[in-house]
Motif scaffolding. Structure first.
Motif, mmCIF file in Angstrom:
data_model
loop_
_atom_site.group_PDB
_atom_site.id
_atom_site.type_symbol
_atom_site.label_atom_id
_atom_site.label_comp_id
_atom_site.label_asym_id
_atom_site.label_seq_id
_atom_site.Cartn_x
_atom_site.Cartn_y
_atom_site.Cartn_z
ATOM 1 N N ARG A 420 0.873 -1.174 0.000
ATOM 2 C CA ARG A 420 0.000 0.000 0.000
ATOM 3 C C ARG A 420 0.901 1.212 0.000
ATOM 4 O O ARG A 420 1.724 1.352 0.918
ATOM 5 C CB ARG A 420 -0.894 0.064 1.250
ATOM 6 C CG ARG A 420 -2.089 -0.840 1.235
ATOM 7 C CD ARG A 420 -3.152 -0.417 0.213
ATOM 8 N NE ARG A 420 -3.797 -1.585 -0.358
ATOM 9 C CZ ARG A 420 -4.941 -2.095 0.061
ATOM 10 N NH1 ARG A 420 -5.596 -1.540 1.034
ATOM 11 N NH2 ARG A 420 -5.445 -3.160 -0.491
ATOM 12 N N PRO A 421 0.831 2.029 -1.025
ATOM 13 C CA PRO A 421 1.680 3.216 -1.030
ATOM 14 C C PRO A 421 1.353 4.075 0.189
ATOM 15 O O PRO A 421 0.212 4.108 0.627
ATOM 16 C CB PRO A 421 1.311 3.942 -2.316
ATOM 17 C CG PRO A 421 0.190 3.196 -2.925
ATOM 18 C CD PRO A 421 -0.105 1.971 -2.125
ATOM 19 N N GLY A 422 2.343 4.718 0.738
ATOM 20 C CA GLY A 422 2.088 5.576 1.903
ATOM 21 C C GLY A 422 2.955 5.161 3.065
ATOM 22 O O GLY A 422 4.026 4.590 2.879
ATOM 23 N N LEU A 423 2.461 5.420 4.255
ATOM 24 C CA LEU A 423 3.263 5.185 5.441
ATOM 25 C C LEU A 423 3.325 3.699 5.787
ATOM 26 O O LEU A 423 2.356 2.965 5.578
ATOM 27 C CB LEU A 423 2.654 5.938 6.631
ATOM 28 C CG LEU A 423 2.623 7.454 6.512
ATOM 29 C CD1 LEU A 423 1.826 8.047 7.654
ATOM 30 C CD2 LEU A 423 4.054 7.998 6.506
ATOM 31 N N ASN A 424 4.462 3.279 6.345
ATOM 32 C CA ASN A 424 4.616 1.907 6.837
ATOM 33 C C ASN A 424 3.481 1.495 7.738
ATOM 34 O O ASN A 424 2.957 0.391 7.665
ATOM 35 C CB ASN A 424 5.883 1.844 7.717
ATOM 36 C CG ASN A 424 7.020 1.227 6.946
ATOM 37 O OD1 ASN A 424 6.846 0.870 5.799
ATOM 38 N ND2 ASN A 424 8.161 1.111 7.582
ATOM 39 N N ILE A 425 3.115 2.451 8.587
ATOM 40 C CA ILE A 425 2.129 2.156 9.626
ATOM 41 C C ILE A 425 0.779 1.773 9.020
ATOM 42 O O ILE A 425 0.097 0.868 9.495
ATOM 43 C CB ILE A 425 2.053 3.359 10.592
ATOM 44 C CG1 ILE A 425 1.284 3.020 11.836
ATOM 45 C CG2 ILE A 425 1.513 4.591 9.970
ATOM 46 C CD1 ILE A 425 1.613 3.980 12.975
ATOM 47 N N GLU A 426 0.431 2.431 7.907
ATOM 48 C CA GLU A 426 -0.845 2.096 7.241
ATOM 49 C C GLU A 426 -0.746 0.725 6.572
ATOM 50 O O GLU A 426 -1.652 -0.095 6.644
ATOM 51 C CB GLU A 426 -1.193 3.140 6.180
ATOM 52 C CG GLU A 426 -1.612 4.447 6.799
ATOM 53 C CD GLU A 426 -1.582 5.587 5.792
ATOM 54 O OE1 GLU A 426 -1.358 5.342 4.591
ATOM 55 O OE2 GLU A 426 -1.769 6.732 6.235
ATOM 56 N N GLU A 427 0.393 0.509 5.916
ATOM 57 C CA GLU A 427 0.594 -0.780 5.255
ATOM 58 C C GLU A 427 0.593 -1.896 6.296
ATOM 59 O O GLU A 427 -0.001 -2.968 6.085
ATOM 60 C CB GLU A 427 1.924 -0.764 4.504
ATOM 61 C CG GLU A 427 2.066 -1.919 3.561
ATOM 62 C CD GLU A 427 3.376 -1.871 2.812
ATOM 63 O OE1 GLU A 427 3.355 -1.571 1.619
ATOM 64 O OE2 GLU A 427 4.417 -2.123 3.446
ATOM 65 N N ASN A 428 1.237 -1.645 7.425
ATOM 66 C CA ASN A 428 1.242 -2.652 8.497
ATOM 67 C C ASN A 428 -0.172 -2.981 8.939
ATOM 68 O O ASN A 428 -0.528 -4.142 9.117
ATOM 69 C CB ASN A 428 2.041 -2.148 9.699
ATOM 70 C CG ASN A 428 3.543 -2.227 9.446
ATOM 71 O OD1 ASN A 428 3.962 -2.683 8.396
ATOM 72 N ND2 ASN A 428 4.332 -1.797 10.403
ATOM 73 N N ALA A 429 -0.993 -1.937 9.116
ATOM 74 C CA ALA A 429 -2.360 -2.153 9.600
ATOM 75 C C ALA A 429 -3.135 -3.037 8.615
ATOM 76 O O ALA A 429 -3.892 -3.923 9.027
ATOM 77 C CB ALA A 429 -3.057 -0.816 9.800
ATOM 78 N N ILE A 430 -2.922 -2.820 7.331
ATOM 79 C CA ILE A 430 -3.635 -3.626 6.331
ATOM 80 C C ILE A 430 -3.182 -5.085 6.385
ATOM 81 O O ILE A 430 -3.985 -6.018 6.329
ATOM 82 C CB ILE A 430 -3.392 -3.024 4.923
ATOM 83 C CG1 ILE A 430 -4.269 -1.788 4.796
ATOM 84 C CG2 ILE A 430 -3.690 -4.010 3.818
ATOM 85 C CD1 ILE A 430 -3.816 -0.829 3.765
ATOM 86 N N ASN A 431 -1.888 -5.273 6.555
ATOM 87 C CA ASN A 431 -1.384 -6.650 6.622
ATOM 88 C C ASN A 431 -1.782 -7.337 7.922
ATOM 89 O O ASN A 431 -1.995 -8.550 7.947
ATOM 90 C CB ASN A 431 0.128 -6.674 6.393
ATOM 91 C CG ASN A 431 0.458 -6.537 4.915
ATOM 92 O OD1 ASN A 431 0.269 -7.468 4.146
ATOM 93 N ND2 ASN A 431 0.907 -5.349 4.511
#
Ligand code: PLP
Length: 485
Positions: A420-431
């Motif tokens: 997910r482009p953007g912050l690590n934290i957002e990508e982490n939440a999705i995973n």
């Protein structure tokens, strides 16, 4: 029970095991039970009068299997594999059926001598440096421990003892209690939690050094940490380098680390190759252990990927006297006439008692052979599991551009995440959400990990029933669940 009943029961048990494995695909990998379920299935107290075999047998499904996580199910991708092989099972039967507690040579010469020879056979098959072979090449050799954690514990305690003796010889006015708080253990932030646990037990401070984005501990990080500690009057005591880290199957640079430990500092270098060590059976993977000749000790869990059922952890040391010096206590009843010239493995481990564990190594090596073990690890061509399976799964993932492979796939572990482009934290939440969905779905079982702040899913291939079909199914589930996050 009577021998005749045992014969009937044993035959039924073996049939059960064969059928369990044959039909494992029909079982749900991770059970639906809730904590405490077992109390409702069992009576409050043990039966006063013994029951029949048939009664016990009929409870295997009702009681045991209800709460099993099936490690050999095709949907199991959670942890590094648990070995299952019939040769090792046969040896376990003999081990229990002809009991001996081989703590010393005299307690069972066969048990001690078989272990010594098996550890040498393995050392040669894995191409370990000659210093790890018993007898001819110096004071080194191998021993069976229950687990990698125990291997780490005995080596860290031995290193602690070595440093205490060295420091006391330099300054006899010191007490060992002055030295202990100054000792430091180094490992990477990708190493197994057991290093930290063993540090706690040994009362030695553990520094978790950054392995960086690539998950590899390098020379400079270690040397900087050592220099800083020495300036603060600390004593670098033990380094644990990992070959095949648990979160991401990366390899610390043992060559660089070994040079520091051996030539620049005087530090015990332990190599934790609990999982990846099995790959050394194949010449094409031996490069992962470049520099191993500078290690003080080396450990590999045969019960992960080398076809010897749990528990069986091989530990090899360059100089066994450090182990025996730190754990050598005596009592008259333990003494025997040949103790000056024979190995008493009780001094190489924590407990006194030990089983005839080398029997299962012997059965496996004789019945499977080194060629068979190599095939088991490679699983190329007509055979369908292991390293080749991981590559197959990696290719599936790479074809879908919504996903990313997080670490290079070298052995049987594939690390992936939804991009997910953007912050690590957002990508982490999705995973994290993807992981929750997969767990709730129950069709496959895997565990996540986090390295350098990046959360990802791990797919550990290589269990005995992992096949292309199982991997296709795993990928279908991951993709299906990813539509829901
Ligand atoms: N080290 C590594 C790299 C591991 O992967 C594991 C377990 O998976 C361990 C240590 C701990 O193993 P054990 O349960 O044998 O103590």
């Amino acid at each position: 029970i009577e021998p005749d009943t045992f014969r009937i029961a044993a035959t039924a048990m073996i049939d059960y095991i064969i059928n369990y494995n044959k039909e494992i695909g029909n079982r749900q990998t991770f059970p639906d039970v809730q904590p405490g379920f077992m109390r409702n299935l069992l009576r409050a107290e043990a039966p006063k009068v013994g029951e029949s075999w048939e009664d016990v047998y009929s409870d295997i499904e009702r009681v045991v299997m209800q709460g099993m996580t099936h490690w050999v199910a095709p949907g199991f991708f959670a942890y590094f594999p648990a070995a299952l092989s019939f040769p090792a099972l046969l040896a376990d039967l003999l081990c229990g059926g002809a009991p001996c507690i081989g703590f010393s040579w005299a307690a069972s010469p066969s048990c001690t001598e078989m272990e010594t020879v098996m550890m040498d056979w393995l050392a040669k098959a894995l191409d370990l440096p000659p210093c790890f072979i018993h007898g001819r090449h110096g004071p080194g050799g191998g021993v069976i421990q229950g687990t990698a954690t125990e291997s780490m514990l005995v080596t860290m305690i031995a290193a602690r003892n070595k440093v205490i003796s060295r420091e006391l010889s330099r300054d006899p006015k010191l007490s060992k209690y002055d030295i202990l708080p100054r000792m430091v253990v180094y490992t990477s932030d990708c190493s197994h939690s057991s290093v930290e646990k063993v540090g706690l037990l040994s009362m030695i401070e553990v520094r978790k050094l950054s392995a960086g984005r690539k998950g590899v501990l390098r020379r400079k990080t270690l040397q900087d940490a050592i220099d800083k500690d020495k300036k603060n009057n600390k004593i670098p005591t033990f380094v644990c380098a990992t070959l095949g880290t648990t979160p991401c199957c990366t390899y610390d640079n043992v060559d660089e680390i070994g040079r520091i430990c051996k030539f620049i500092e005087d530090i015990w270098l332990h190599i934790d190759a609990a999982y990846a060590g099995a790959a050394l059976i194949c010449p094409e993977f031996r490069h992962i252990a470049d520099g191993i000749k500078r290690a003080t000790s080396f450990n590999l869990n045969l019960h992960k990927w080398l076809m010897v059922n749990f528990d069986c952890s091989g530990l090899w040391v360059r100089d066994s006297s450090y182990l025996t010096d730190s754990a050598n206590v005596n009592a008259l009843f333990l003494e025997h006439q040949t103790q000056q010239t024979t190995i008493d493995y009780r001094h190489w481990q924590i407990p006194l008692g030990r089983r005839y564990g080398s029997l299962k190594i012997w059965f496996v090596l004789c019945m499977v052979g080194i060629d068979g073990l190599q095939t088991h690890v490679r699983r190329f061509y007509h055979v369908r599991r292991g390293v080749a399976e991981a590559k197959y799964f990696e290719n599936l993932v790479r074809k879908d551009e919504r996903f990313e492979i997080v670490f290079p796939v070298t052995l049987g572990l594939v690390c992936l995440k939804l991009k997910r482009p953007g912050l690590n934290i957002e990508e982490n939440a999705i995973n994290e959400e993807l992981n929750r969905k997969i767990q709730a779905d129950r069709r496959i079982h895997l565990v996540p990990s986090i390295v350098h702040g990046i959360y990802f899913l791990r797919v550990a291939t290589g269990s005995v029933n992992c096949s292309r079909q199982a991997l296709d199914n795993c990928w279908d589930v991951i993709r299906e669940m990813s539509q829901l996050v």
